[in-house]
Design a protein around this motif. Sequence first.
Motif, PDB file in Angstrom:
ATOM      1  N   VAL A 207       1.708 -10.240   6.369  1.00  0.00           N
ATOM      2  CA  VAL A 207       0.321  -9.612   6.107  1.00  0.00           C
ATOM      3  C   VAL A 207       0.773  -8.838   4.948  1.00  0.00           C
ATOM      4  CG1 VAL A 207       1.823  -7.357   7.703  1.00  0.00           C
ATOM      5  CG2 VAL A 207      -0.927  -8.086   7.744  1.00  0.00           C
ATOM      6  N   PRO A 208      -0.686  -8.769   4.426  1.00  0.00           N
ATOM      7  CA  PRO A 208      -1.129  -7.921   3.302  1.00  0.00           C
ATOM      8  C   PRO A 208      -1.506  -6.569   3.312  1.00  0.00           C
ATOM      9  CG  PRO A 208      -3.031 -10.017   3.500  1.00  0.00           C
ATOM     10  CD  PRO A 208      -1.419  -9.592   4.529  1.00  0.00           C
ATOM     11  N   PHE A 209      -1.469  -5.222   2.745  1.00  0.00           N
ATOM     12  CA  PHE A 209      -1.469  -3.847   2.823  1.00  0.00           C
ATOM     13  C   PHE A 209      -1.901  -3.377   1.568  1.00  0.00           C
ATOM     14  CE2 PHE A 209       1.518  -4.361   6.340  1.00  0.00           C
ATOM     15  CZ  PHE A 209       1.062  -3.540   7.489  1.00  0.00           C
ATOM     16  N   MET A 218       7.341  -3.429   2.129  1.00  0.00           N
ATOM     17  CA  MET A 218       6.779  -2.463   1.082  1.00  0.00           C
ATOM     18  C   MET A 218       5.601  -1.100   1.716  1.00  0.00           C
ATOM     19  SD  MET A 218       7.898  -3.308  -1.665  1.00  0.00           S
ATOM     20  CE  MET A 218       8.873  -4.441  -2.480  1.00  0.00           C
ATOM     21  N   ALA A 219       4.559  -2.125   2.400  1.00  0.00           N
ATOM     22  CA  ALA A 219       4.105  -1.374   2.657  1.00  0.00           C
ATOM     23  C   ALA A 219       4.299   0.195   2.917  1.00  0.00           C
ATOM     24  CB  ALA A 219       2.954  -1.585   4.278  1.00  0.00           C
ATOM     25  N   ALA A 220       5.292  -0.040   4.222  1.00  0.00           N
ATOM     26  CA  ALA A 220       5.903   2.079   3.823  1.00  0.00           C
ATOM     27  C   ALA A 220       6.043   2.224   2.822  1.00  0.00           C
ATOM     28  CB  ALA A 220       7.058   1.501   5.414  1.00  0.00           C
ATOM     29  N   LEU A 239      -0.925   2.010  10.023  1.00  0.00           N
ATOM     30  CA  LEU A 239      -0.574   0.128   8.884  1.00  0.00           C
ATOM     31  C   LEU A 239      -0.905  -0.677   9.973  1.00  0.00           C
ATOM     32  CD1 LEU A 239       3.010   1.052   7.506  1.00  0.00           C
ATOM     33  CD2 LEU A 239       1.056   1.413   6.810  1.00  0.00           C
ATOM     34  N   VAL A 240      -0.682  -0.788  11.545  1.00  0.00           N
ATOM     35  CA  VAL A 240      -1.448  -1.506  11.924  1.00  0.00           C
ATOM     36  C   VAL A 240      -2.682  -1.880  12.356  1.00  0.00           C
ATOM     37  CG1 VAL A 240      -1.430  -2.391  14.124  1.00  0.00           C
ATOM     38  CG2 VAL A 240       0.586  -1.758  13.819  1.00  0.00           C
ATOM     39  N   GLY A 241      -3.556  -0.282  12.263  1.00  0.00           N
ATOM     40  CA  GLY A 241      -4.782   0.199  12.088  1.00  0.00           C
ATOM     41  C   GLY A 241      -5.548  -1.067  10.912  1.00  0.00           C
ATOM     42  N   MET A 242      -4.320  -0.169  10.317  1.00  0.00           N
ATOM     43  CA  MET A 242      -5.072  -1.205   8.806  1.00  0.00           C
ATOM     44  C   MET A 242      -5.281  -2.835   8.471  1.00  0.00           C
ATOM     45  SD  MET A 242      -3.062  -0.058   6.321  1.00  0.00           S
ATOM     46  CE  MET A 242      -4.303  -0.593   4.407  1.00  0.00           C
ATOM     47  N   ARG A 257     -11.983   7.477   8.441  1.00  0.00           N
ATOM     48  CA  ARG A 257     -12.216   6.121   8.796  1.00  0.00           C
ATOM     49  C   ARG A 257     -10.594   5.885   8.913  1.00  0.00           C
ATOM     50  NH1 ARG A 257     -15.819   2.343   5.508  1.00  0.00           N
ATOM     51  NH2 ARG A 257     -17.642   3.024   5.655  1.00  0.00           N
ATOM     52  N   ALA A 258      -9.789   5.862   8.837  1.00  0.00           N
ATOM     53  CA  ALA A 258      -7.882   5.463   8.573  1.00  0.00           C
ATOM     54  C   ALA A 258      -7.780   5.611   9.840  1.00  0.00           C
ATOM     55  CB  ALA A 258      -7.070   5.822   7.662  1.00  0.00           C
TER      56      ALA A 258
END
Length: 736
Positions: A207-209, A218-220, A239-242, A257-258
């Motif tokens: 999944v892209p972040f 990589m997101a972490a 991260l799941v919210g993104m 928003r995040a």
Amino acid sequence: MNRRYVSLFRESCARGLVHIQPLARAGIAVASRALGGALRRLRRPTRRGILLALAAVPALFLLYALALVPFTPSIGDIRKARIDRPALIVSADGKVIDEFKPVNREWVPLGQISPYMVDALIATEDRRFYEHHGIDGLRIASAALHTFSGDRQGGSTITQQLARNLYPDEIGRAPTLARKLREAITALKIEAVYSKAQILETYLNNVPFLYNAYGVEMAARTYFGKSARQLDILESATLVGMLKANSTYNPVLNPERALQRRNTVLGQMNKYGTLKPSAYSWLRRQPLNVNFQLQTASRSAAPHFSAQLRRWLSAWADRNGYNLYADGLVVRTTLDSRLQAMAVQAMAWQANQLQWVANGAWNEYTGCRAGNELFRTFMRQTSEYRAARDAGESDPAVLRKLGANPNFVRALCRSKTQVQAGFVAIDPRNGDIKAWVGSRDFSDAPFDHVLQARRQPGSTFKPFVYGAAFADGARPSDTLWDRNVAIPTAGQVTWRPTDAEPPTDQPMTLRDALVYSRNRVTAQLMLKEGPEKVARLARAMGVRDSALEAVPSLALGTSPVTLKEMVSAYSTIANRGVYLEPRMVTRIEDHDGKVLAQFASAAPEQALPAGAAQTLVDVMHDAVVRGTGAAIRTRFGVRADVAGKTGTTQDNADGWFILMHPQLVAGAWVGFDDGRVTLGDYWGQGARSALPMVGAFYDMALRGRVIDPDARFNPESRPPRKARPPRHHRFLFWNF
């Protein structure tokens, strides 16, 4: 869906026993006939006719879905999706210099991902994940009801989302029935091949972040400066919210928003029992605590070489049925990591010093000012100038306003006056490319000045003229008059070549004319040999991609060429007149070491008679002993058997130097991307701009004995000389 049929379908898919396409074609034909008959019966409706018509609709829908199966990813492709084995690029001396990844991702197993991440994902995206087989009928029905009532909701499962992430081109992006059916079919195939744990692992690693970060690892690192294993519940929820909308819920640019979306995820976890109500009440009041750290992809030791290799290797993999990013290919290249490092160091050293010279000549007080006509031209080419003119301001007014803006002047000046360079080295014995540096900094200037830039080669083109003469029987001792000449050309224009030195009006040998790079004598020799013959010879020797205009001025290098072509042609000279197409790869292996393909040197082509090539080497040897390339001896102390040629073009726009050694031919080009910017009459000369780069490189290569200091072009006629010990680190400071 009946579990027995699901089990049979999964088993059939895994074994490759379902051959849908011919069945689908036949079924569609049968259904079409049935539907046609049903429609005819509706003209005189009966109970039986109505039932048949109603039954034809789902039957036709099912057959339509079956017809889409062949247009979805195969089982074999889906199996490979979990394999993250990028191609390894290995140098000739056994060093890994690059790896070809499709994206900036580091695959981690599910056991190394925080369990909070999995809980948050399932609670938010697919709470019945462990109960369905890729498609959740209840969720689809619920989403449809909400959508009809005006509250649009998605019905895709995690498996369906994975199908979209893995195969965006095959499935498509348009909101159509065909796209949803392809997505559903692919999801069923994925469930037939993967376990639930494997689906989660594959999803979280693909999944892209944003910020070129793919996968949870990589997101972490990007958003929280830690590994995926270390993510806490708040970070996992962020991260799941993104996943719903990366840009909208970007915690860096849209923290409010995040935060709201993170709390929504926490609410889902609380709702479905993976988070206690007391913990939820406390967690939702906590800040985001983002620790943003942009993650860059690993740097290649030879990025311009890798860029060209990737294009070639992608085509080879497609032709031969390999996946560049999943099959673990090991590509053995011709590049030498030691020579590559030396080339990078030599370029950085010389280009940085030339940049200091350029900065002195081009700044807001000297060249980069509104009083300079050339800089005014640059100003008129900017978007700021065009916008002001479109608004009705006059040219002088816009120039005054922009010229008074120091930030604008500084930025424009820097963009136009960055010294650029290219460097490439080839083994003349087999055509192997040993070093390739296309610019000073690939991340800042990816344009490749070895292969993509076409610039006038100046006097480095002259050896083709003398090579043609020597092939016709001329000798280095033959003479032509060093005097002014007027050469008529097409369009009644007379060409009068000049030199920096006045004519002597005395005979000059061909040896001295090439050693001292005399334009007047070379022009006379060009007329004698003919431009067409010289152009043919240059093409045969290696200048094969650039167009050469067969006119007298071609003798002085007026037709633009690439550095790779010129170094390849000089390799032909060093190889006794035999042209070998440059080679990048020697063999390709699989991840177990089995050789899949081998690539021998190209078939040799005798482009120049061996005798003429040896004569050229002998004459050009003098160019580095007493001619324009003498700094190779005097400044860099190179005592090996080498021969070379400098080159400088009109107005000092381009500086060239190419040096030949029996085992290695290397050349450099130095200039600016905009040829109207120069280093001036002194520093713009190839002997002062490009030669030091090549000299420093050979100094390191010979001292490191990466190439043999005792190798000779013609061992029989030239006895070995004892090399003088080089001065320590002389290339690390100015030494003119």
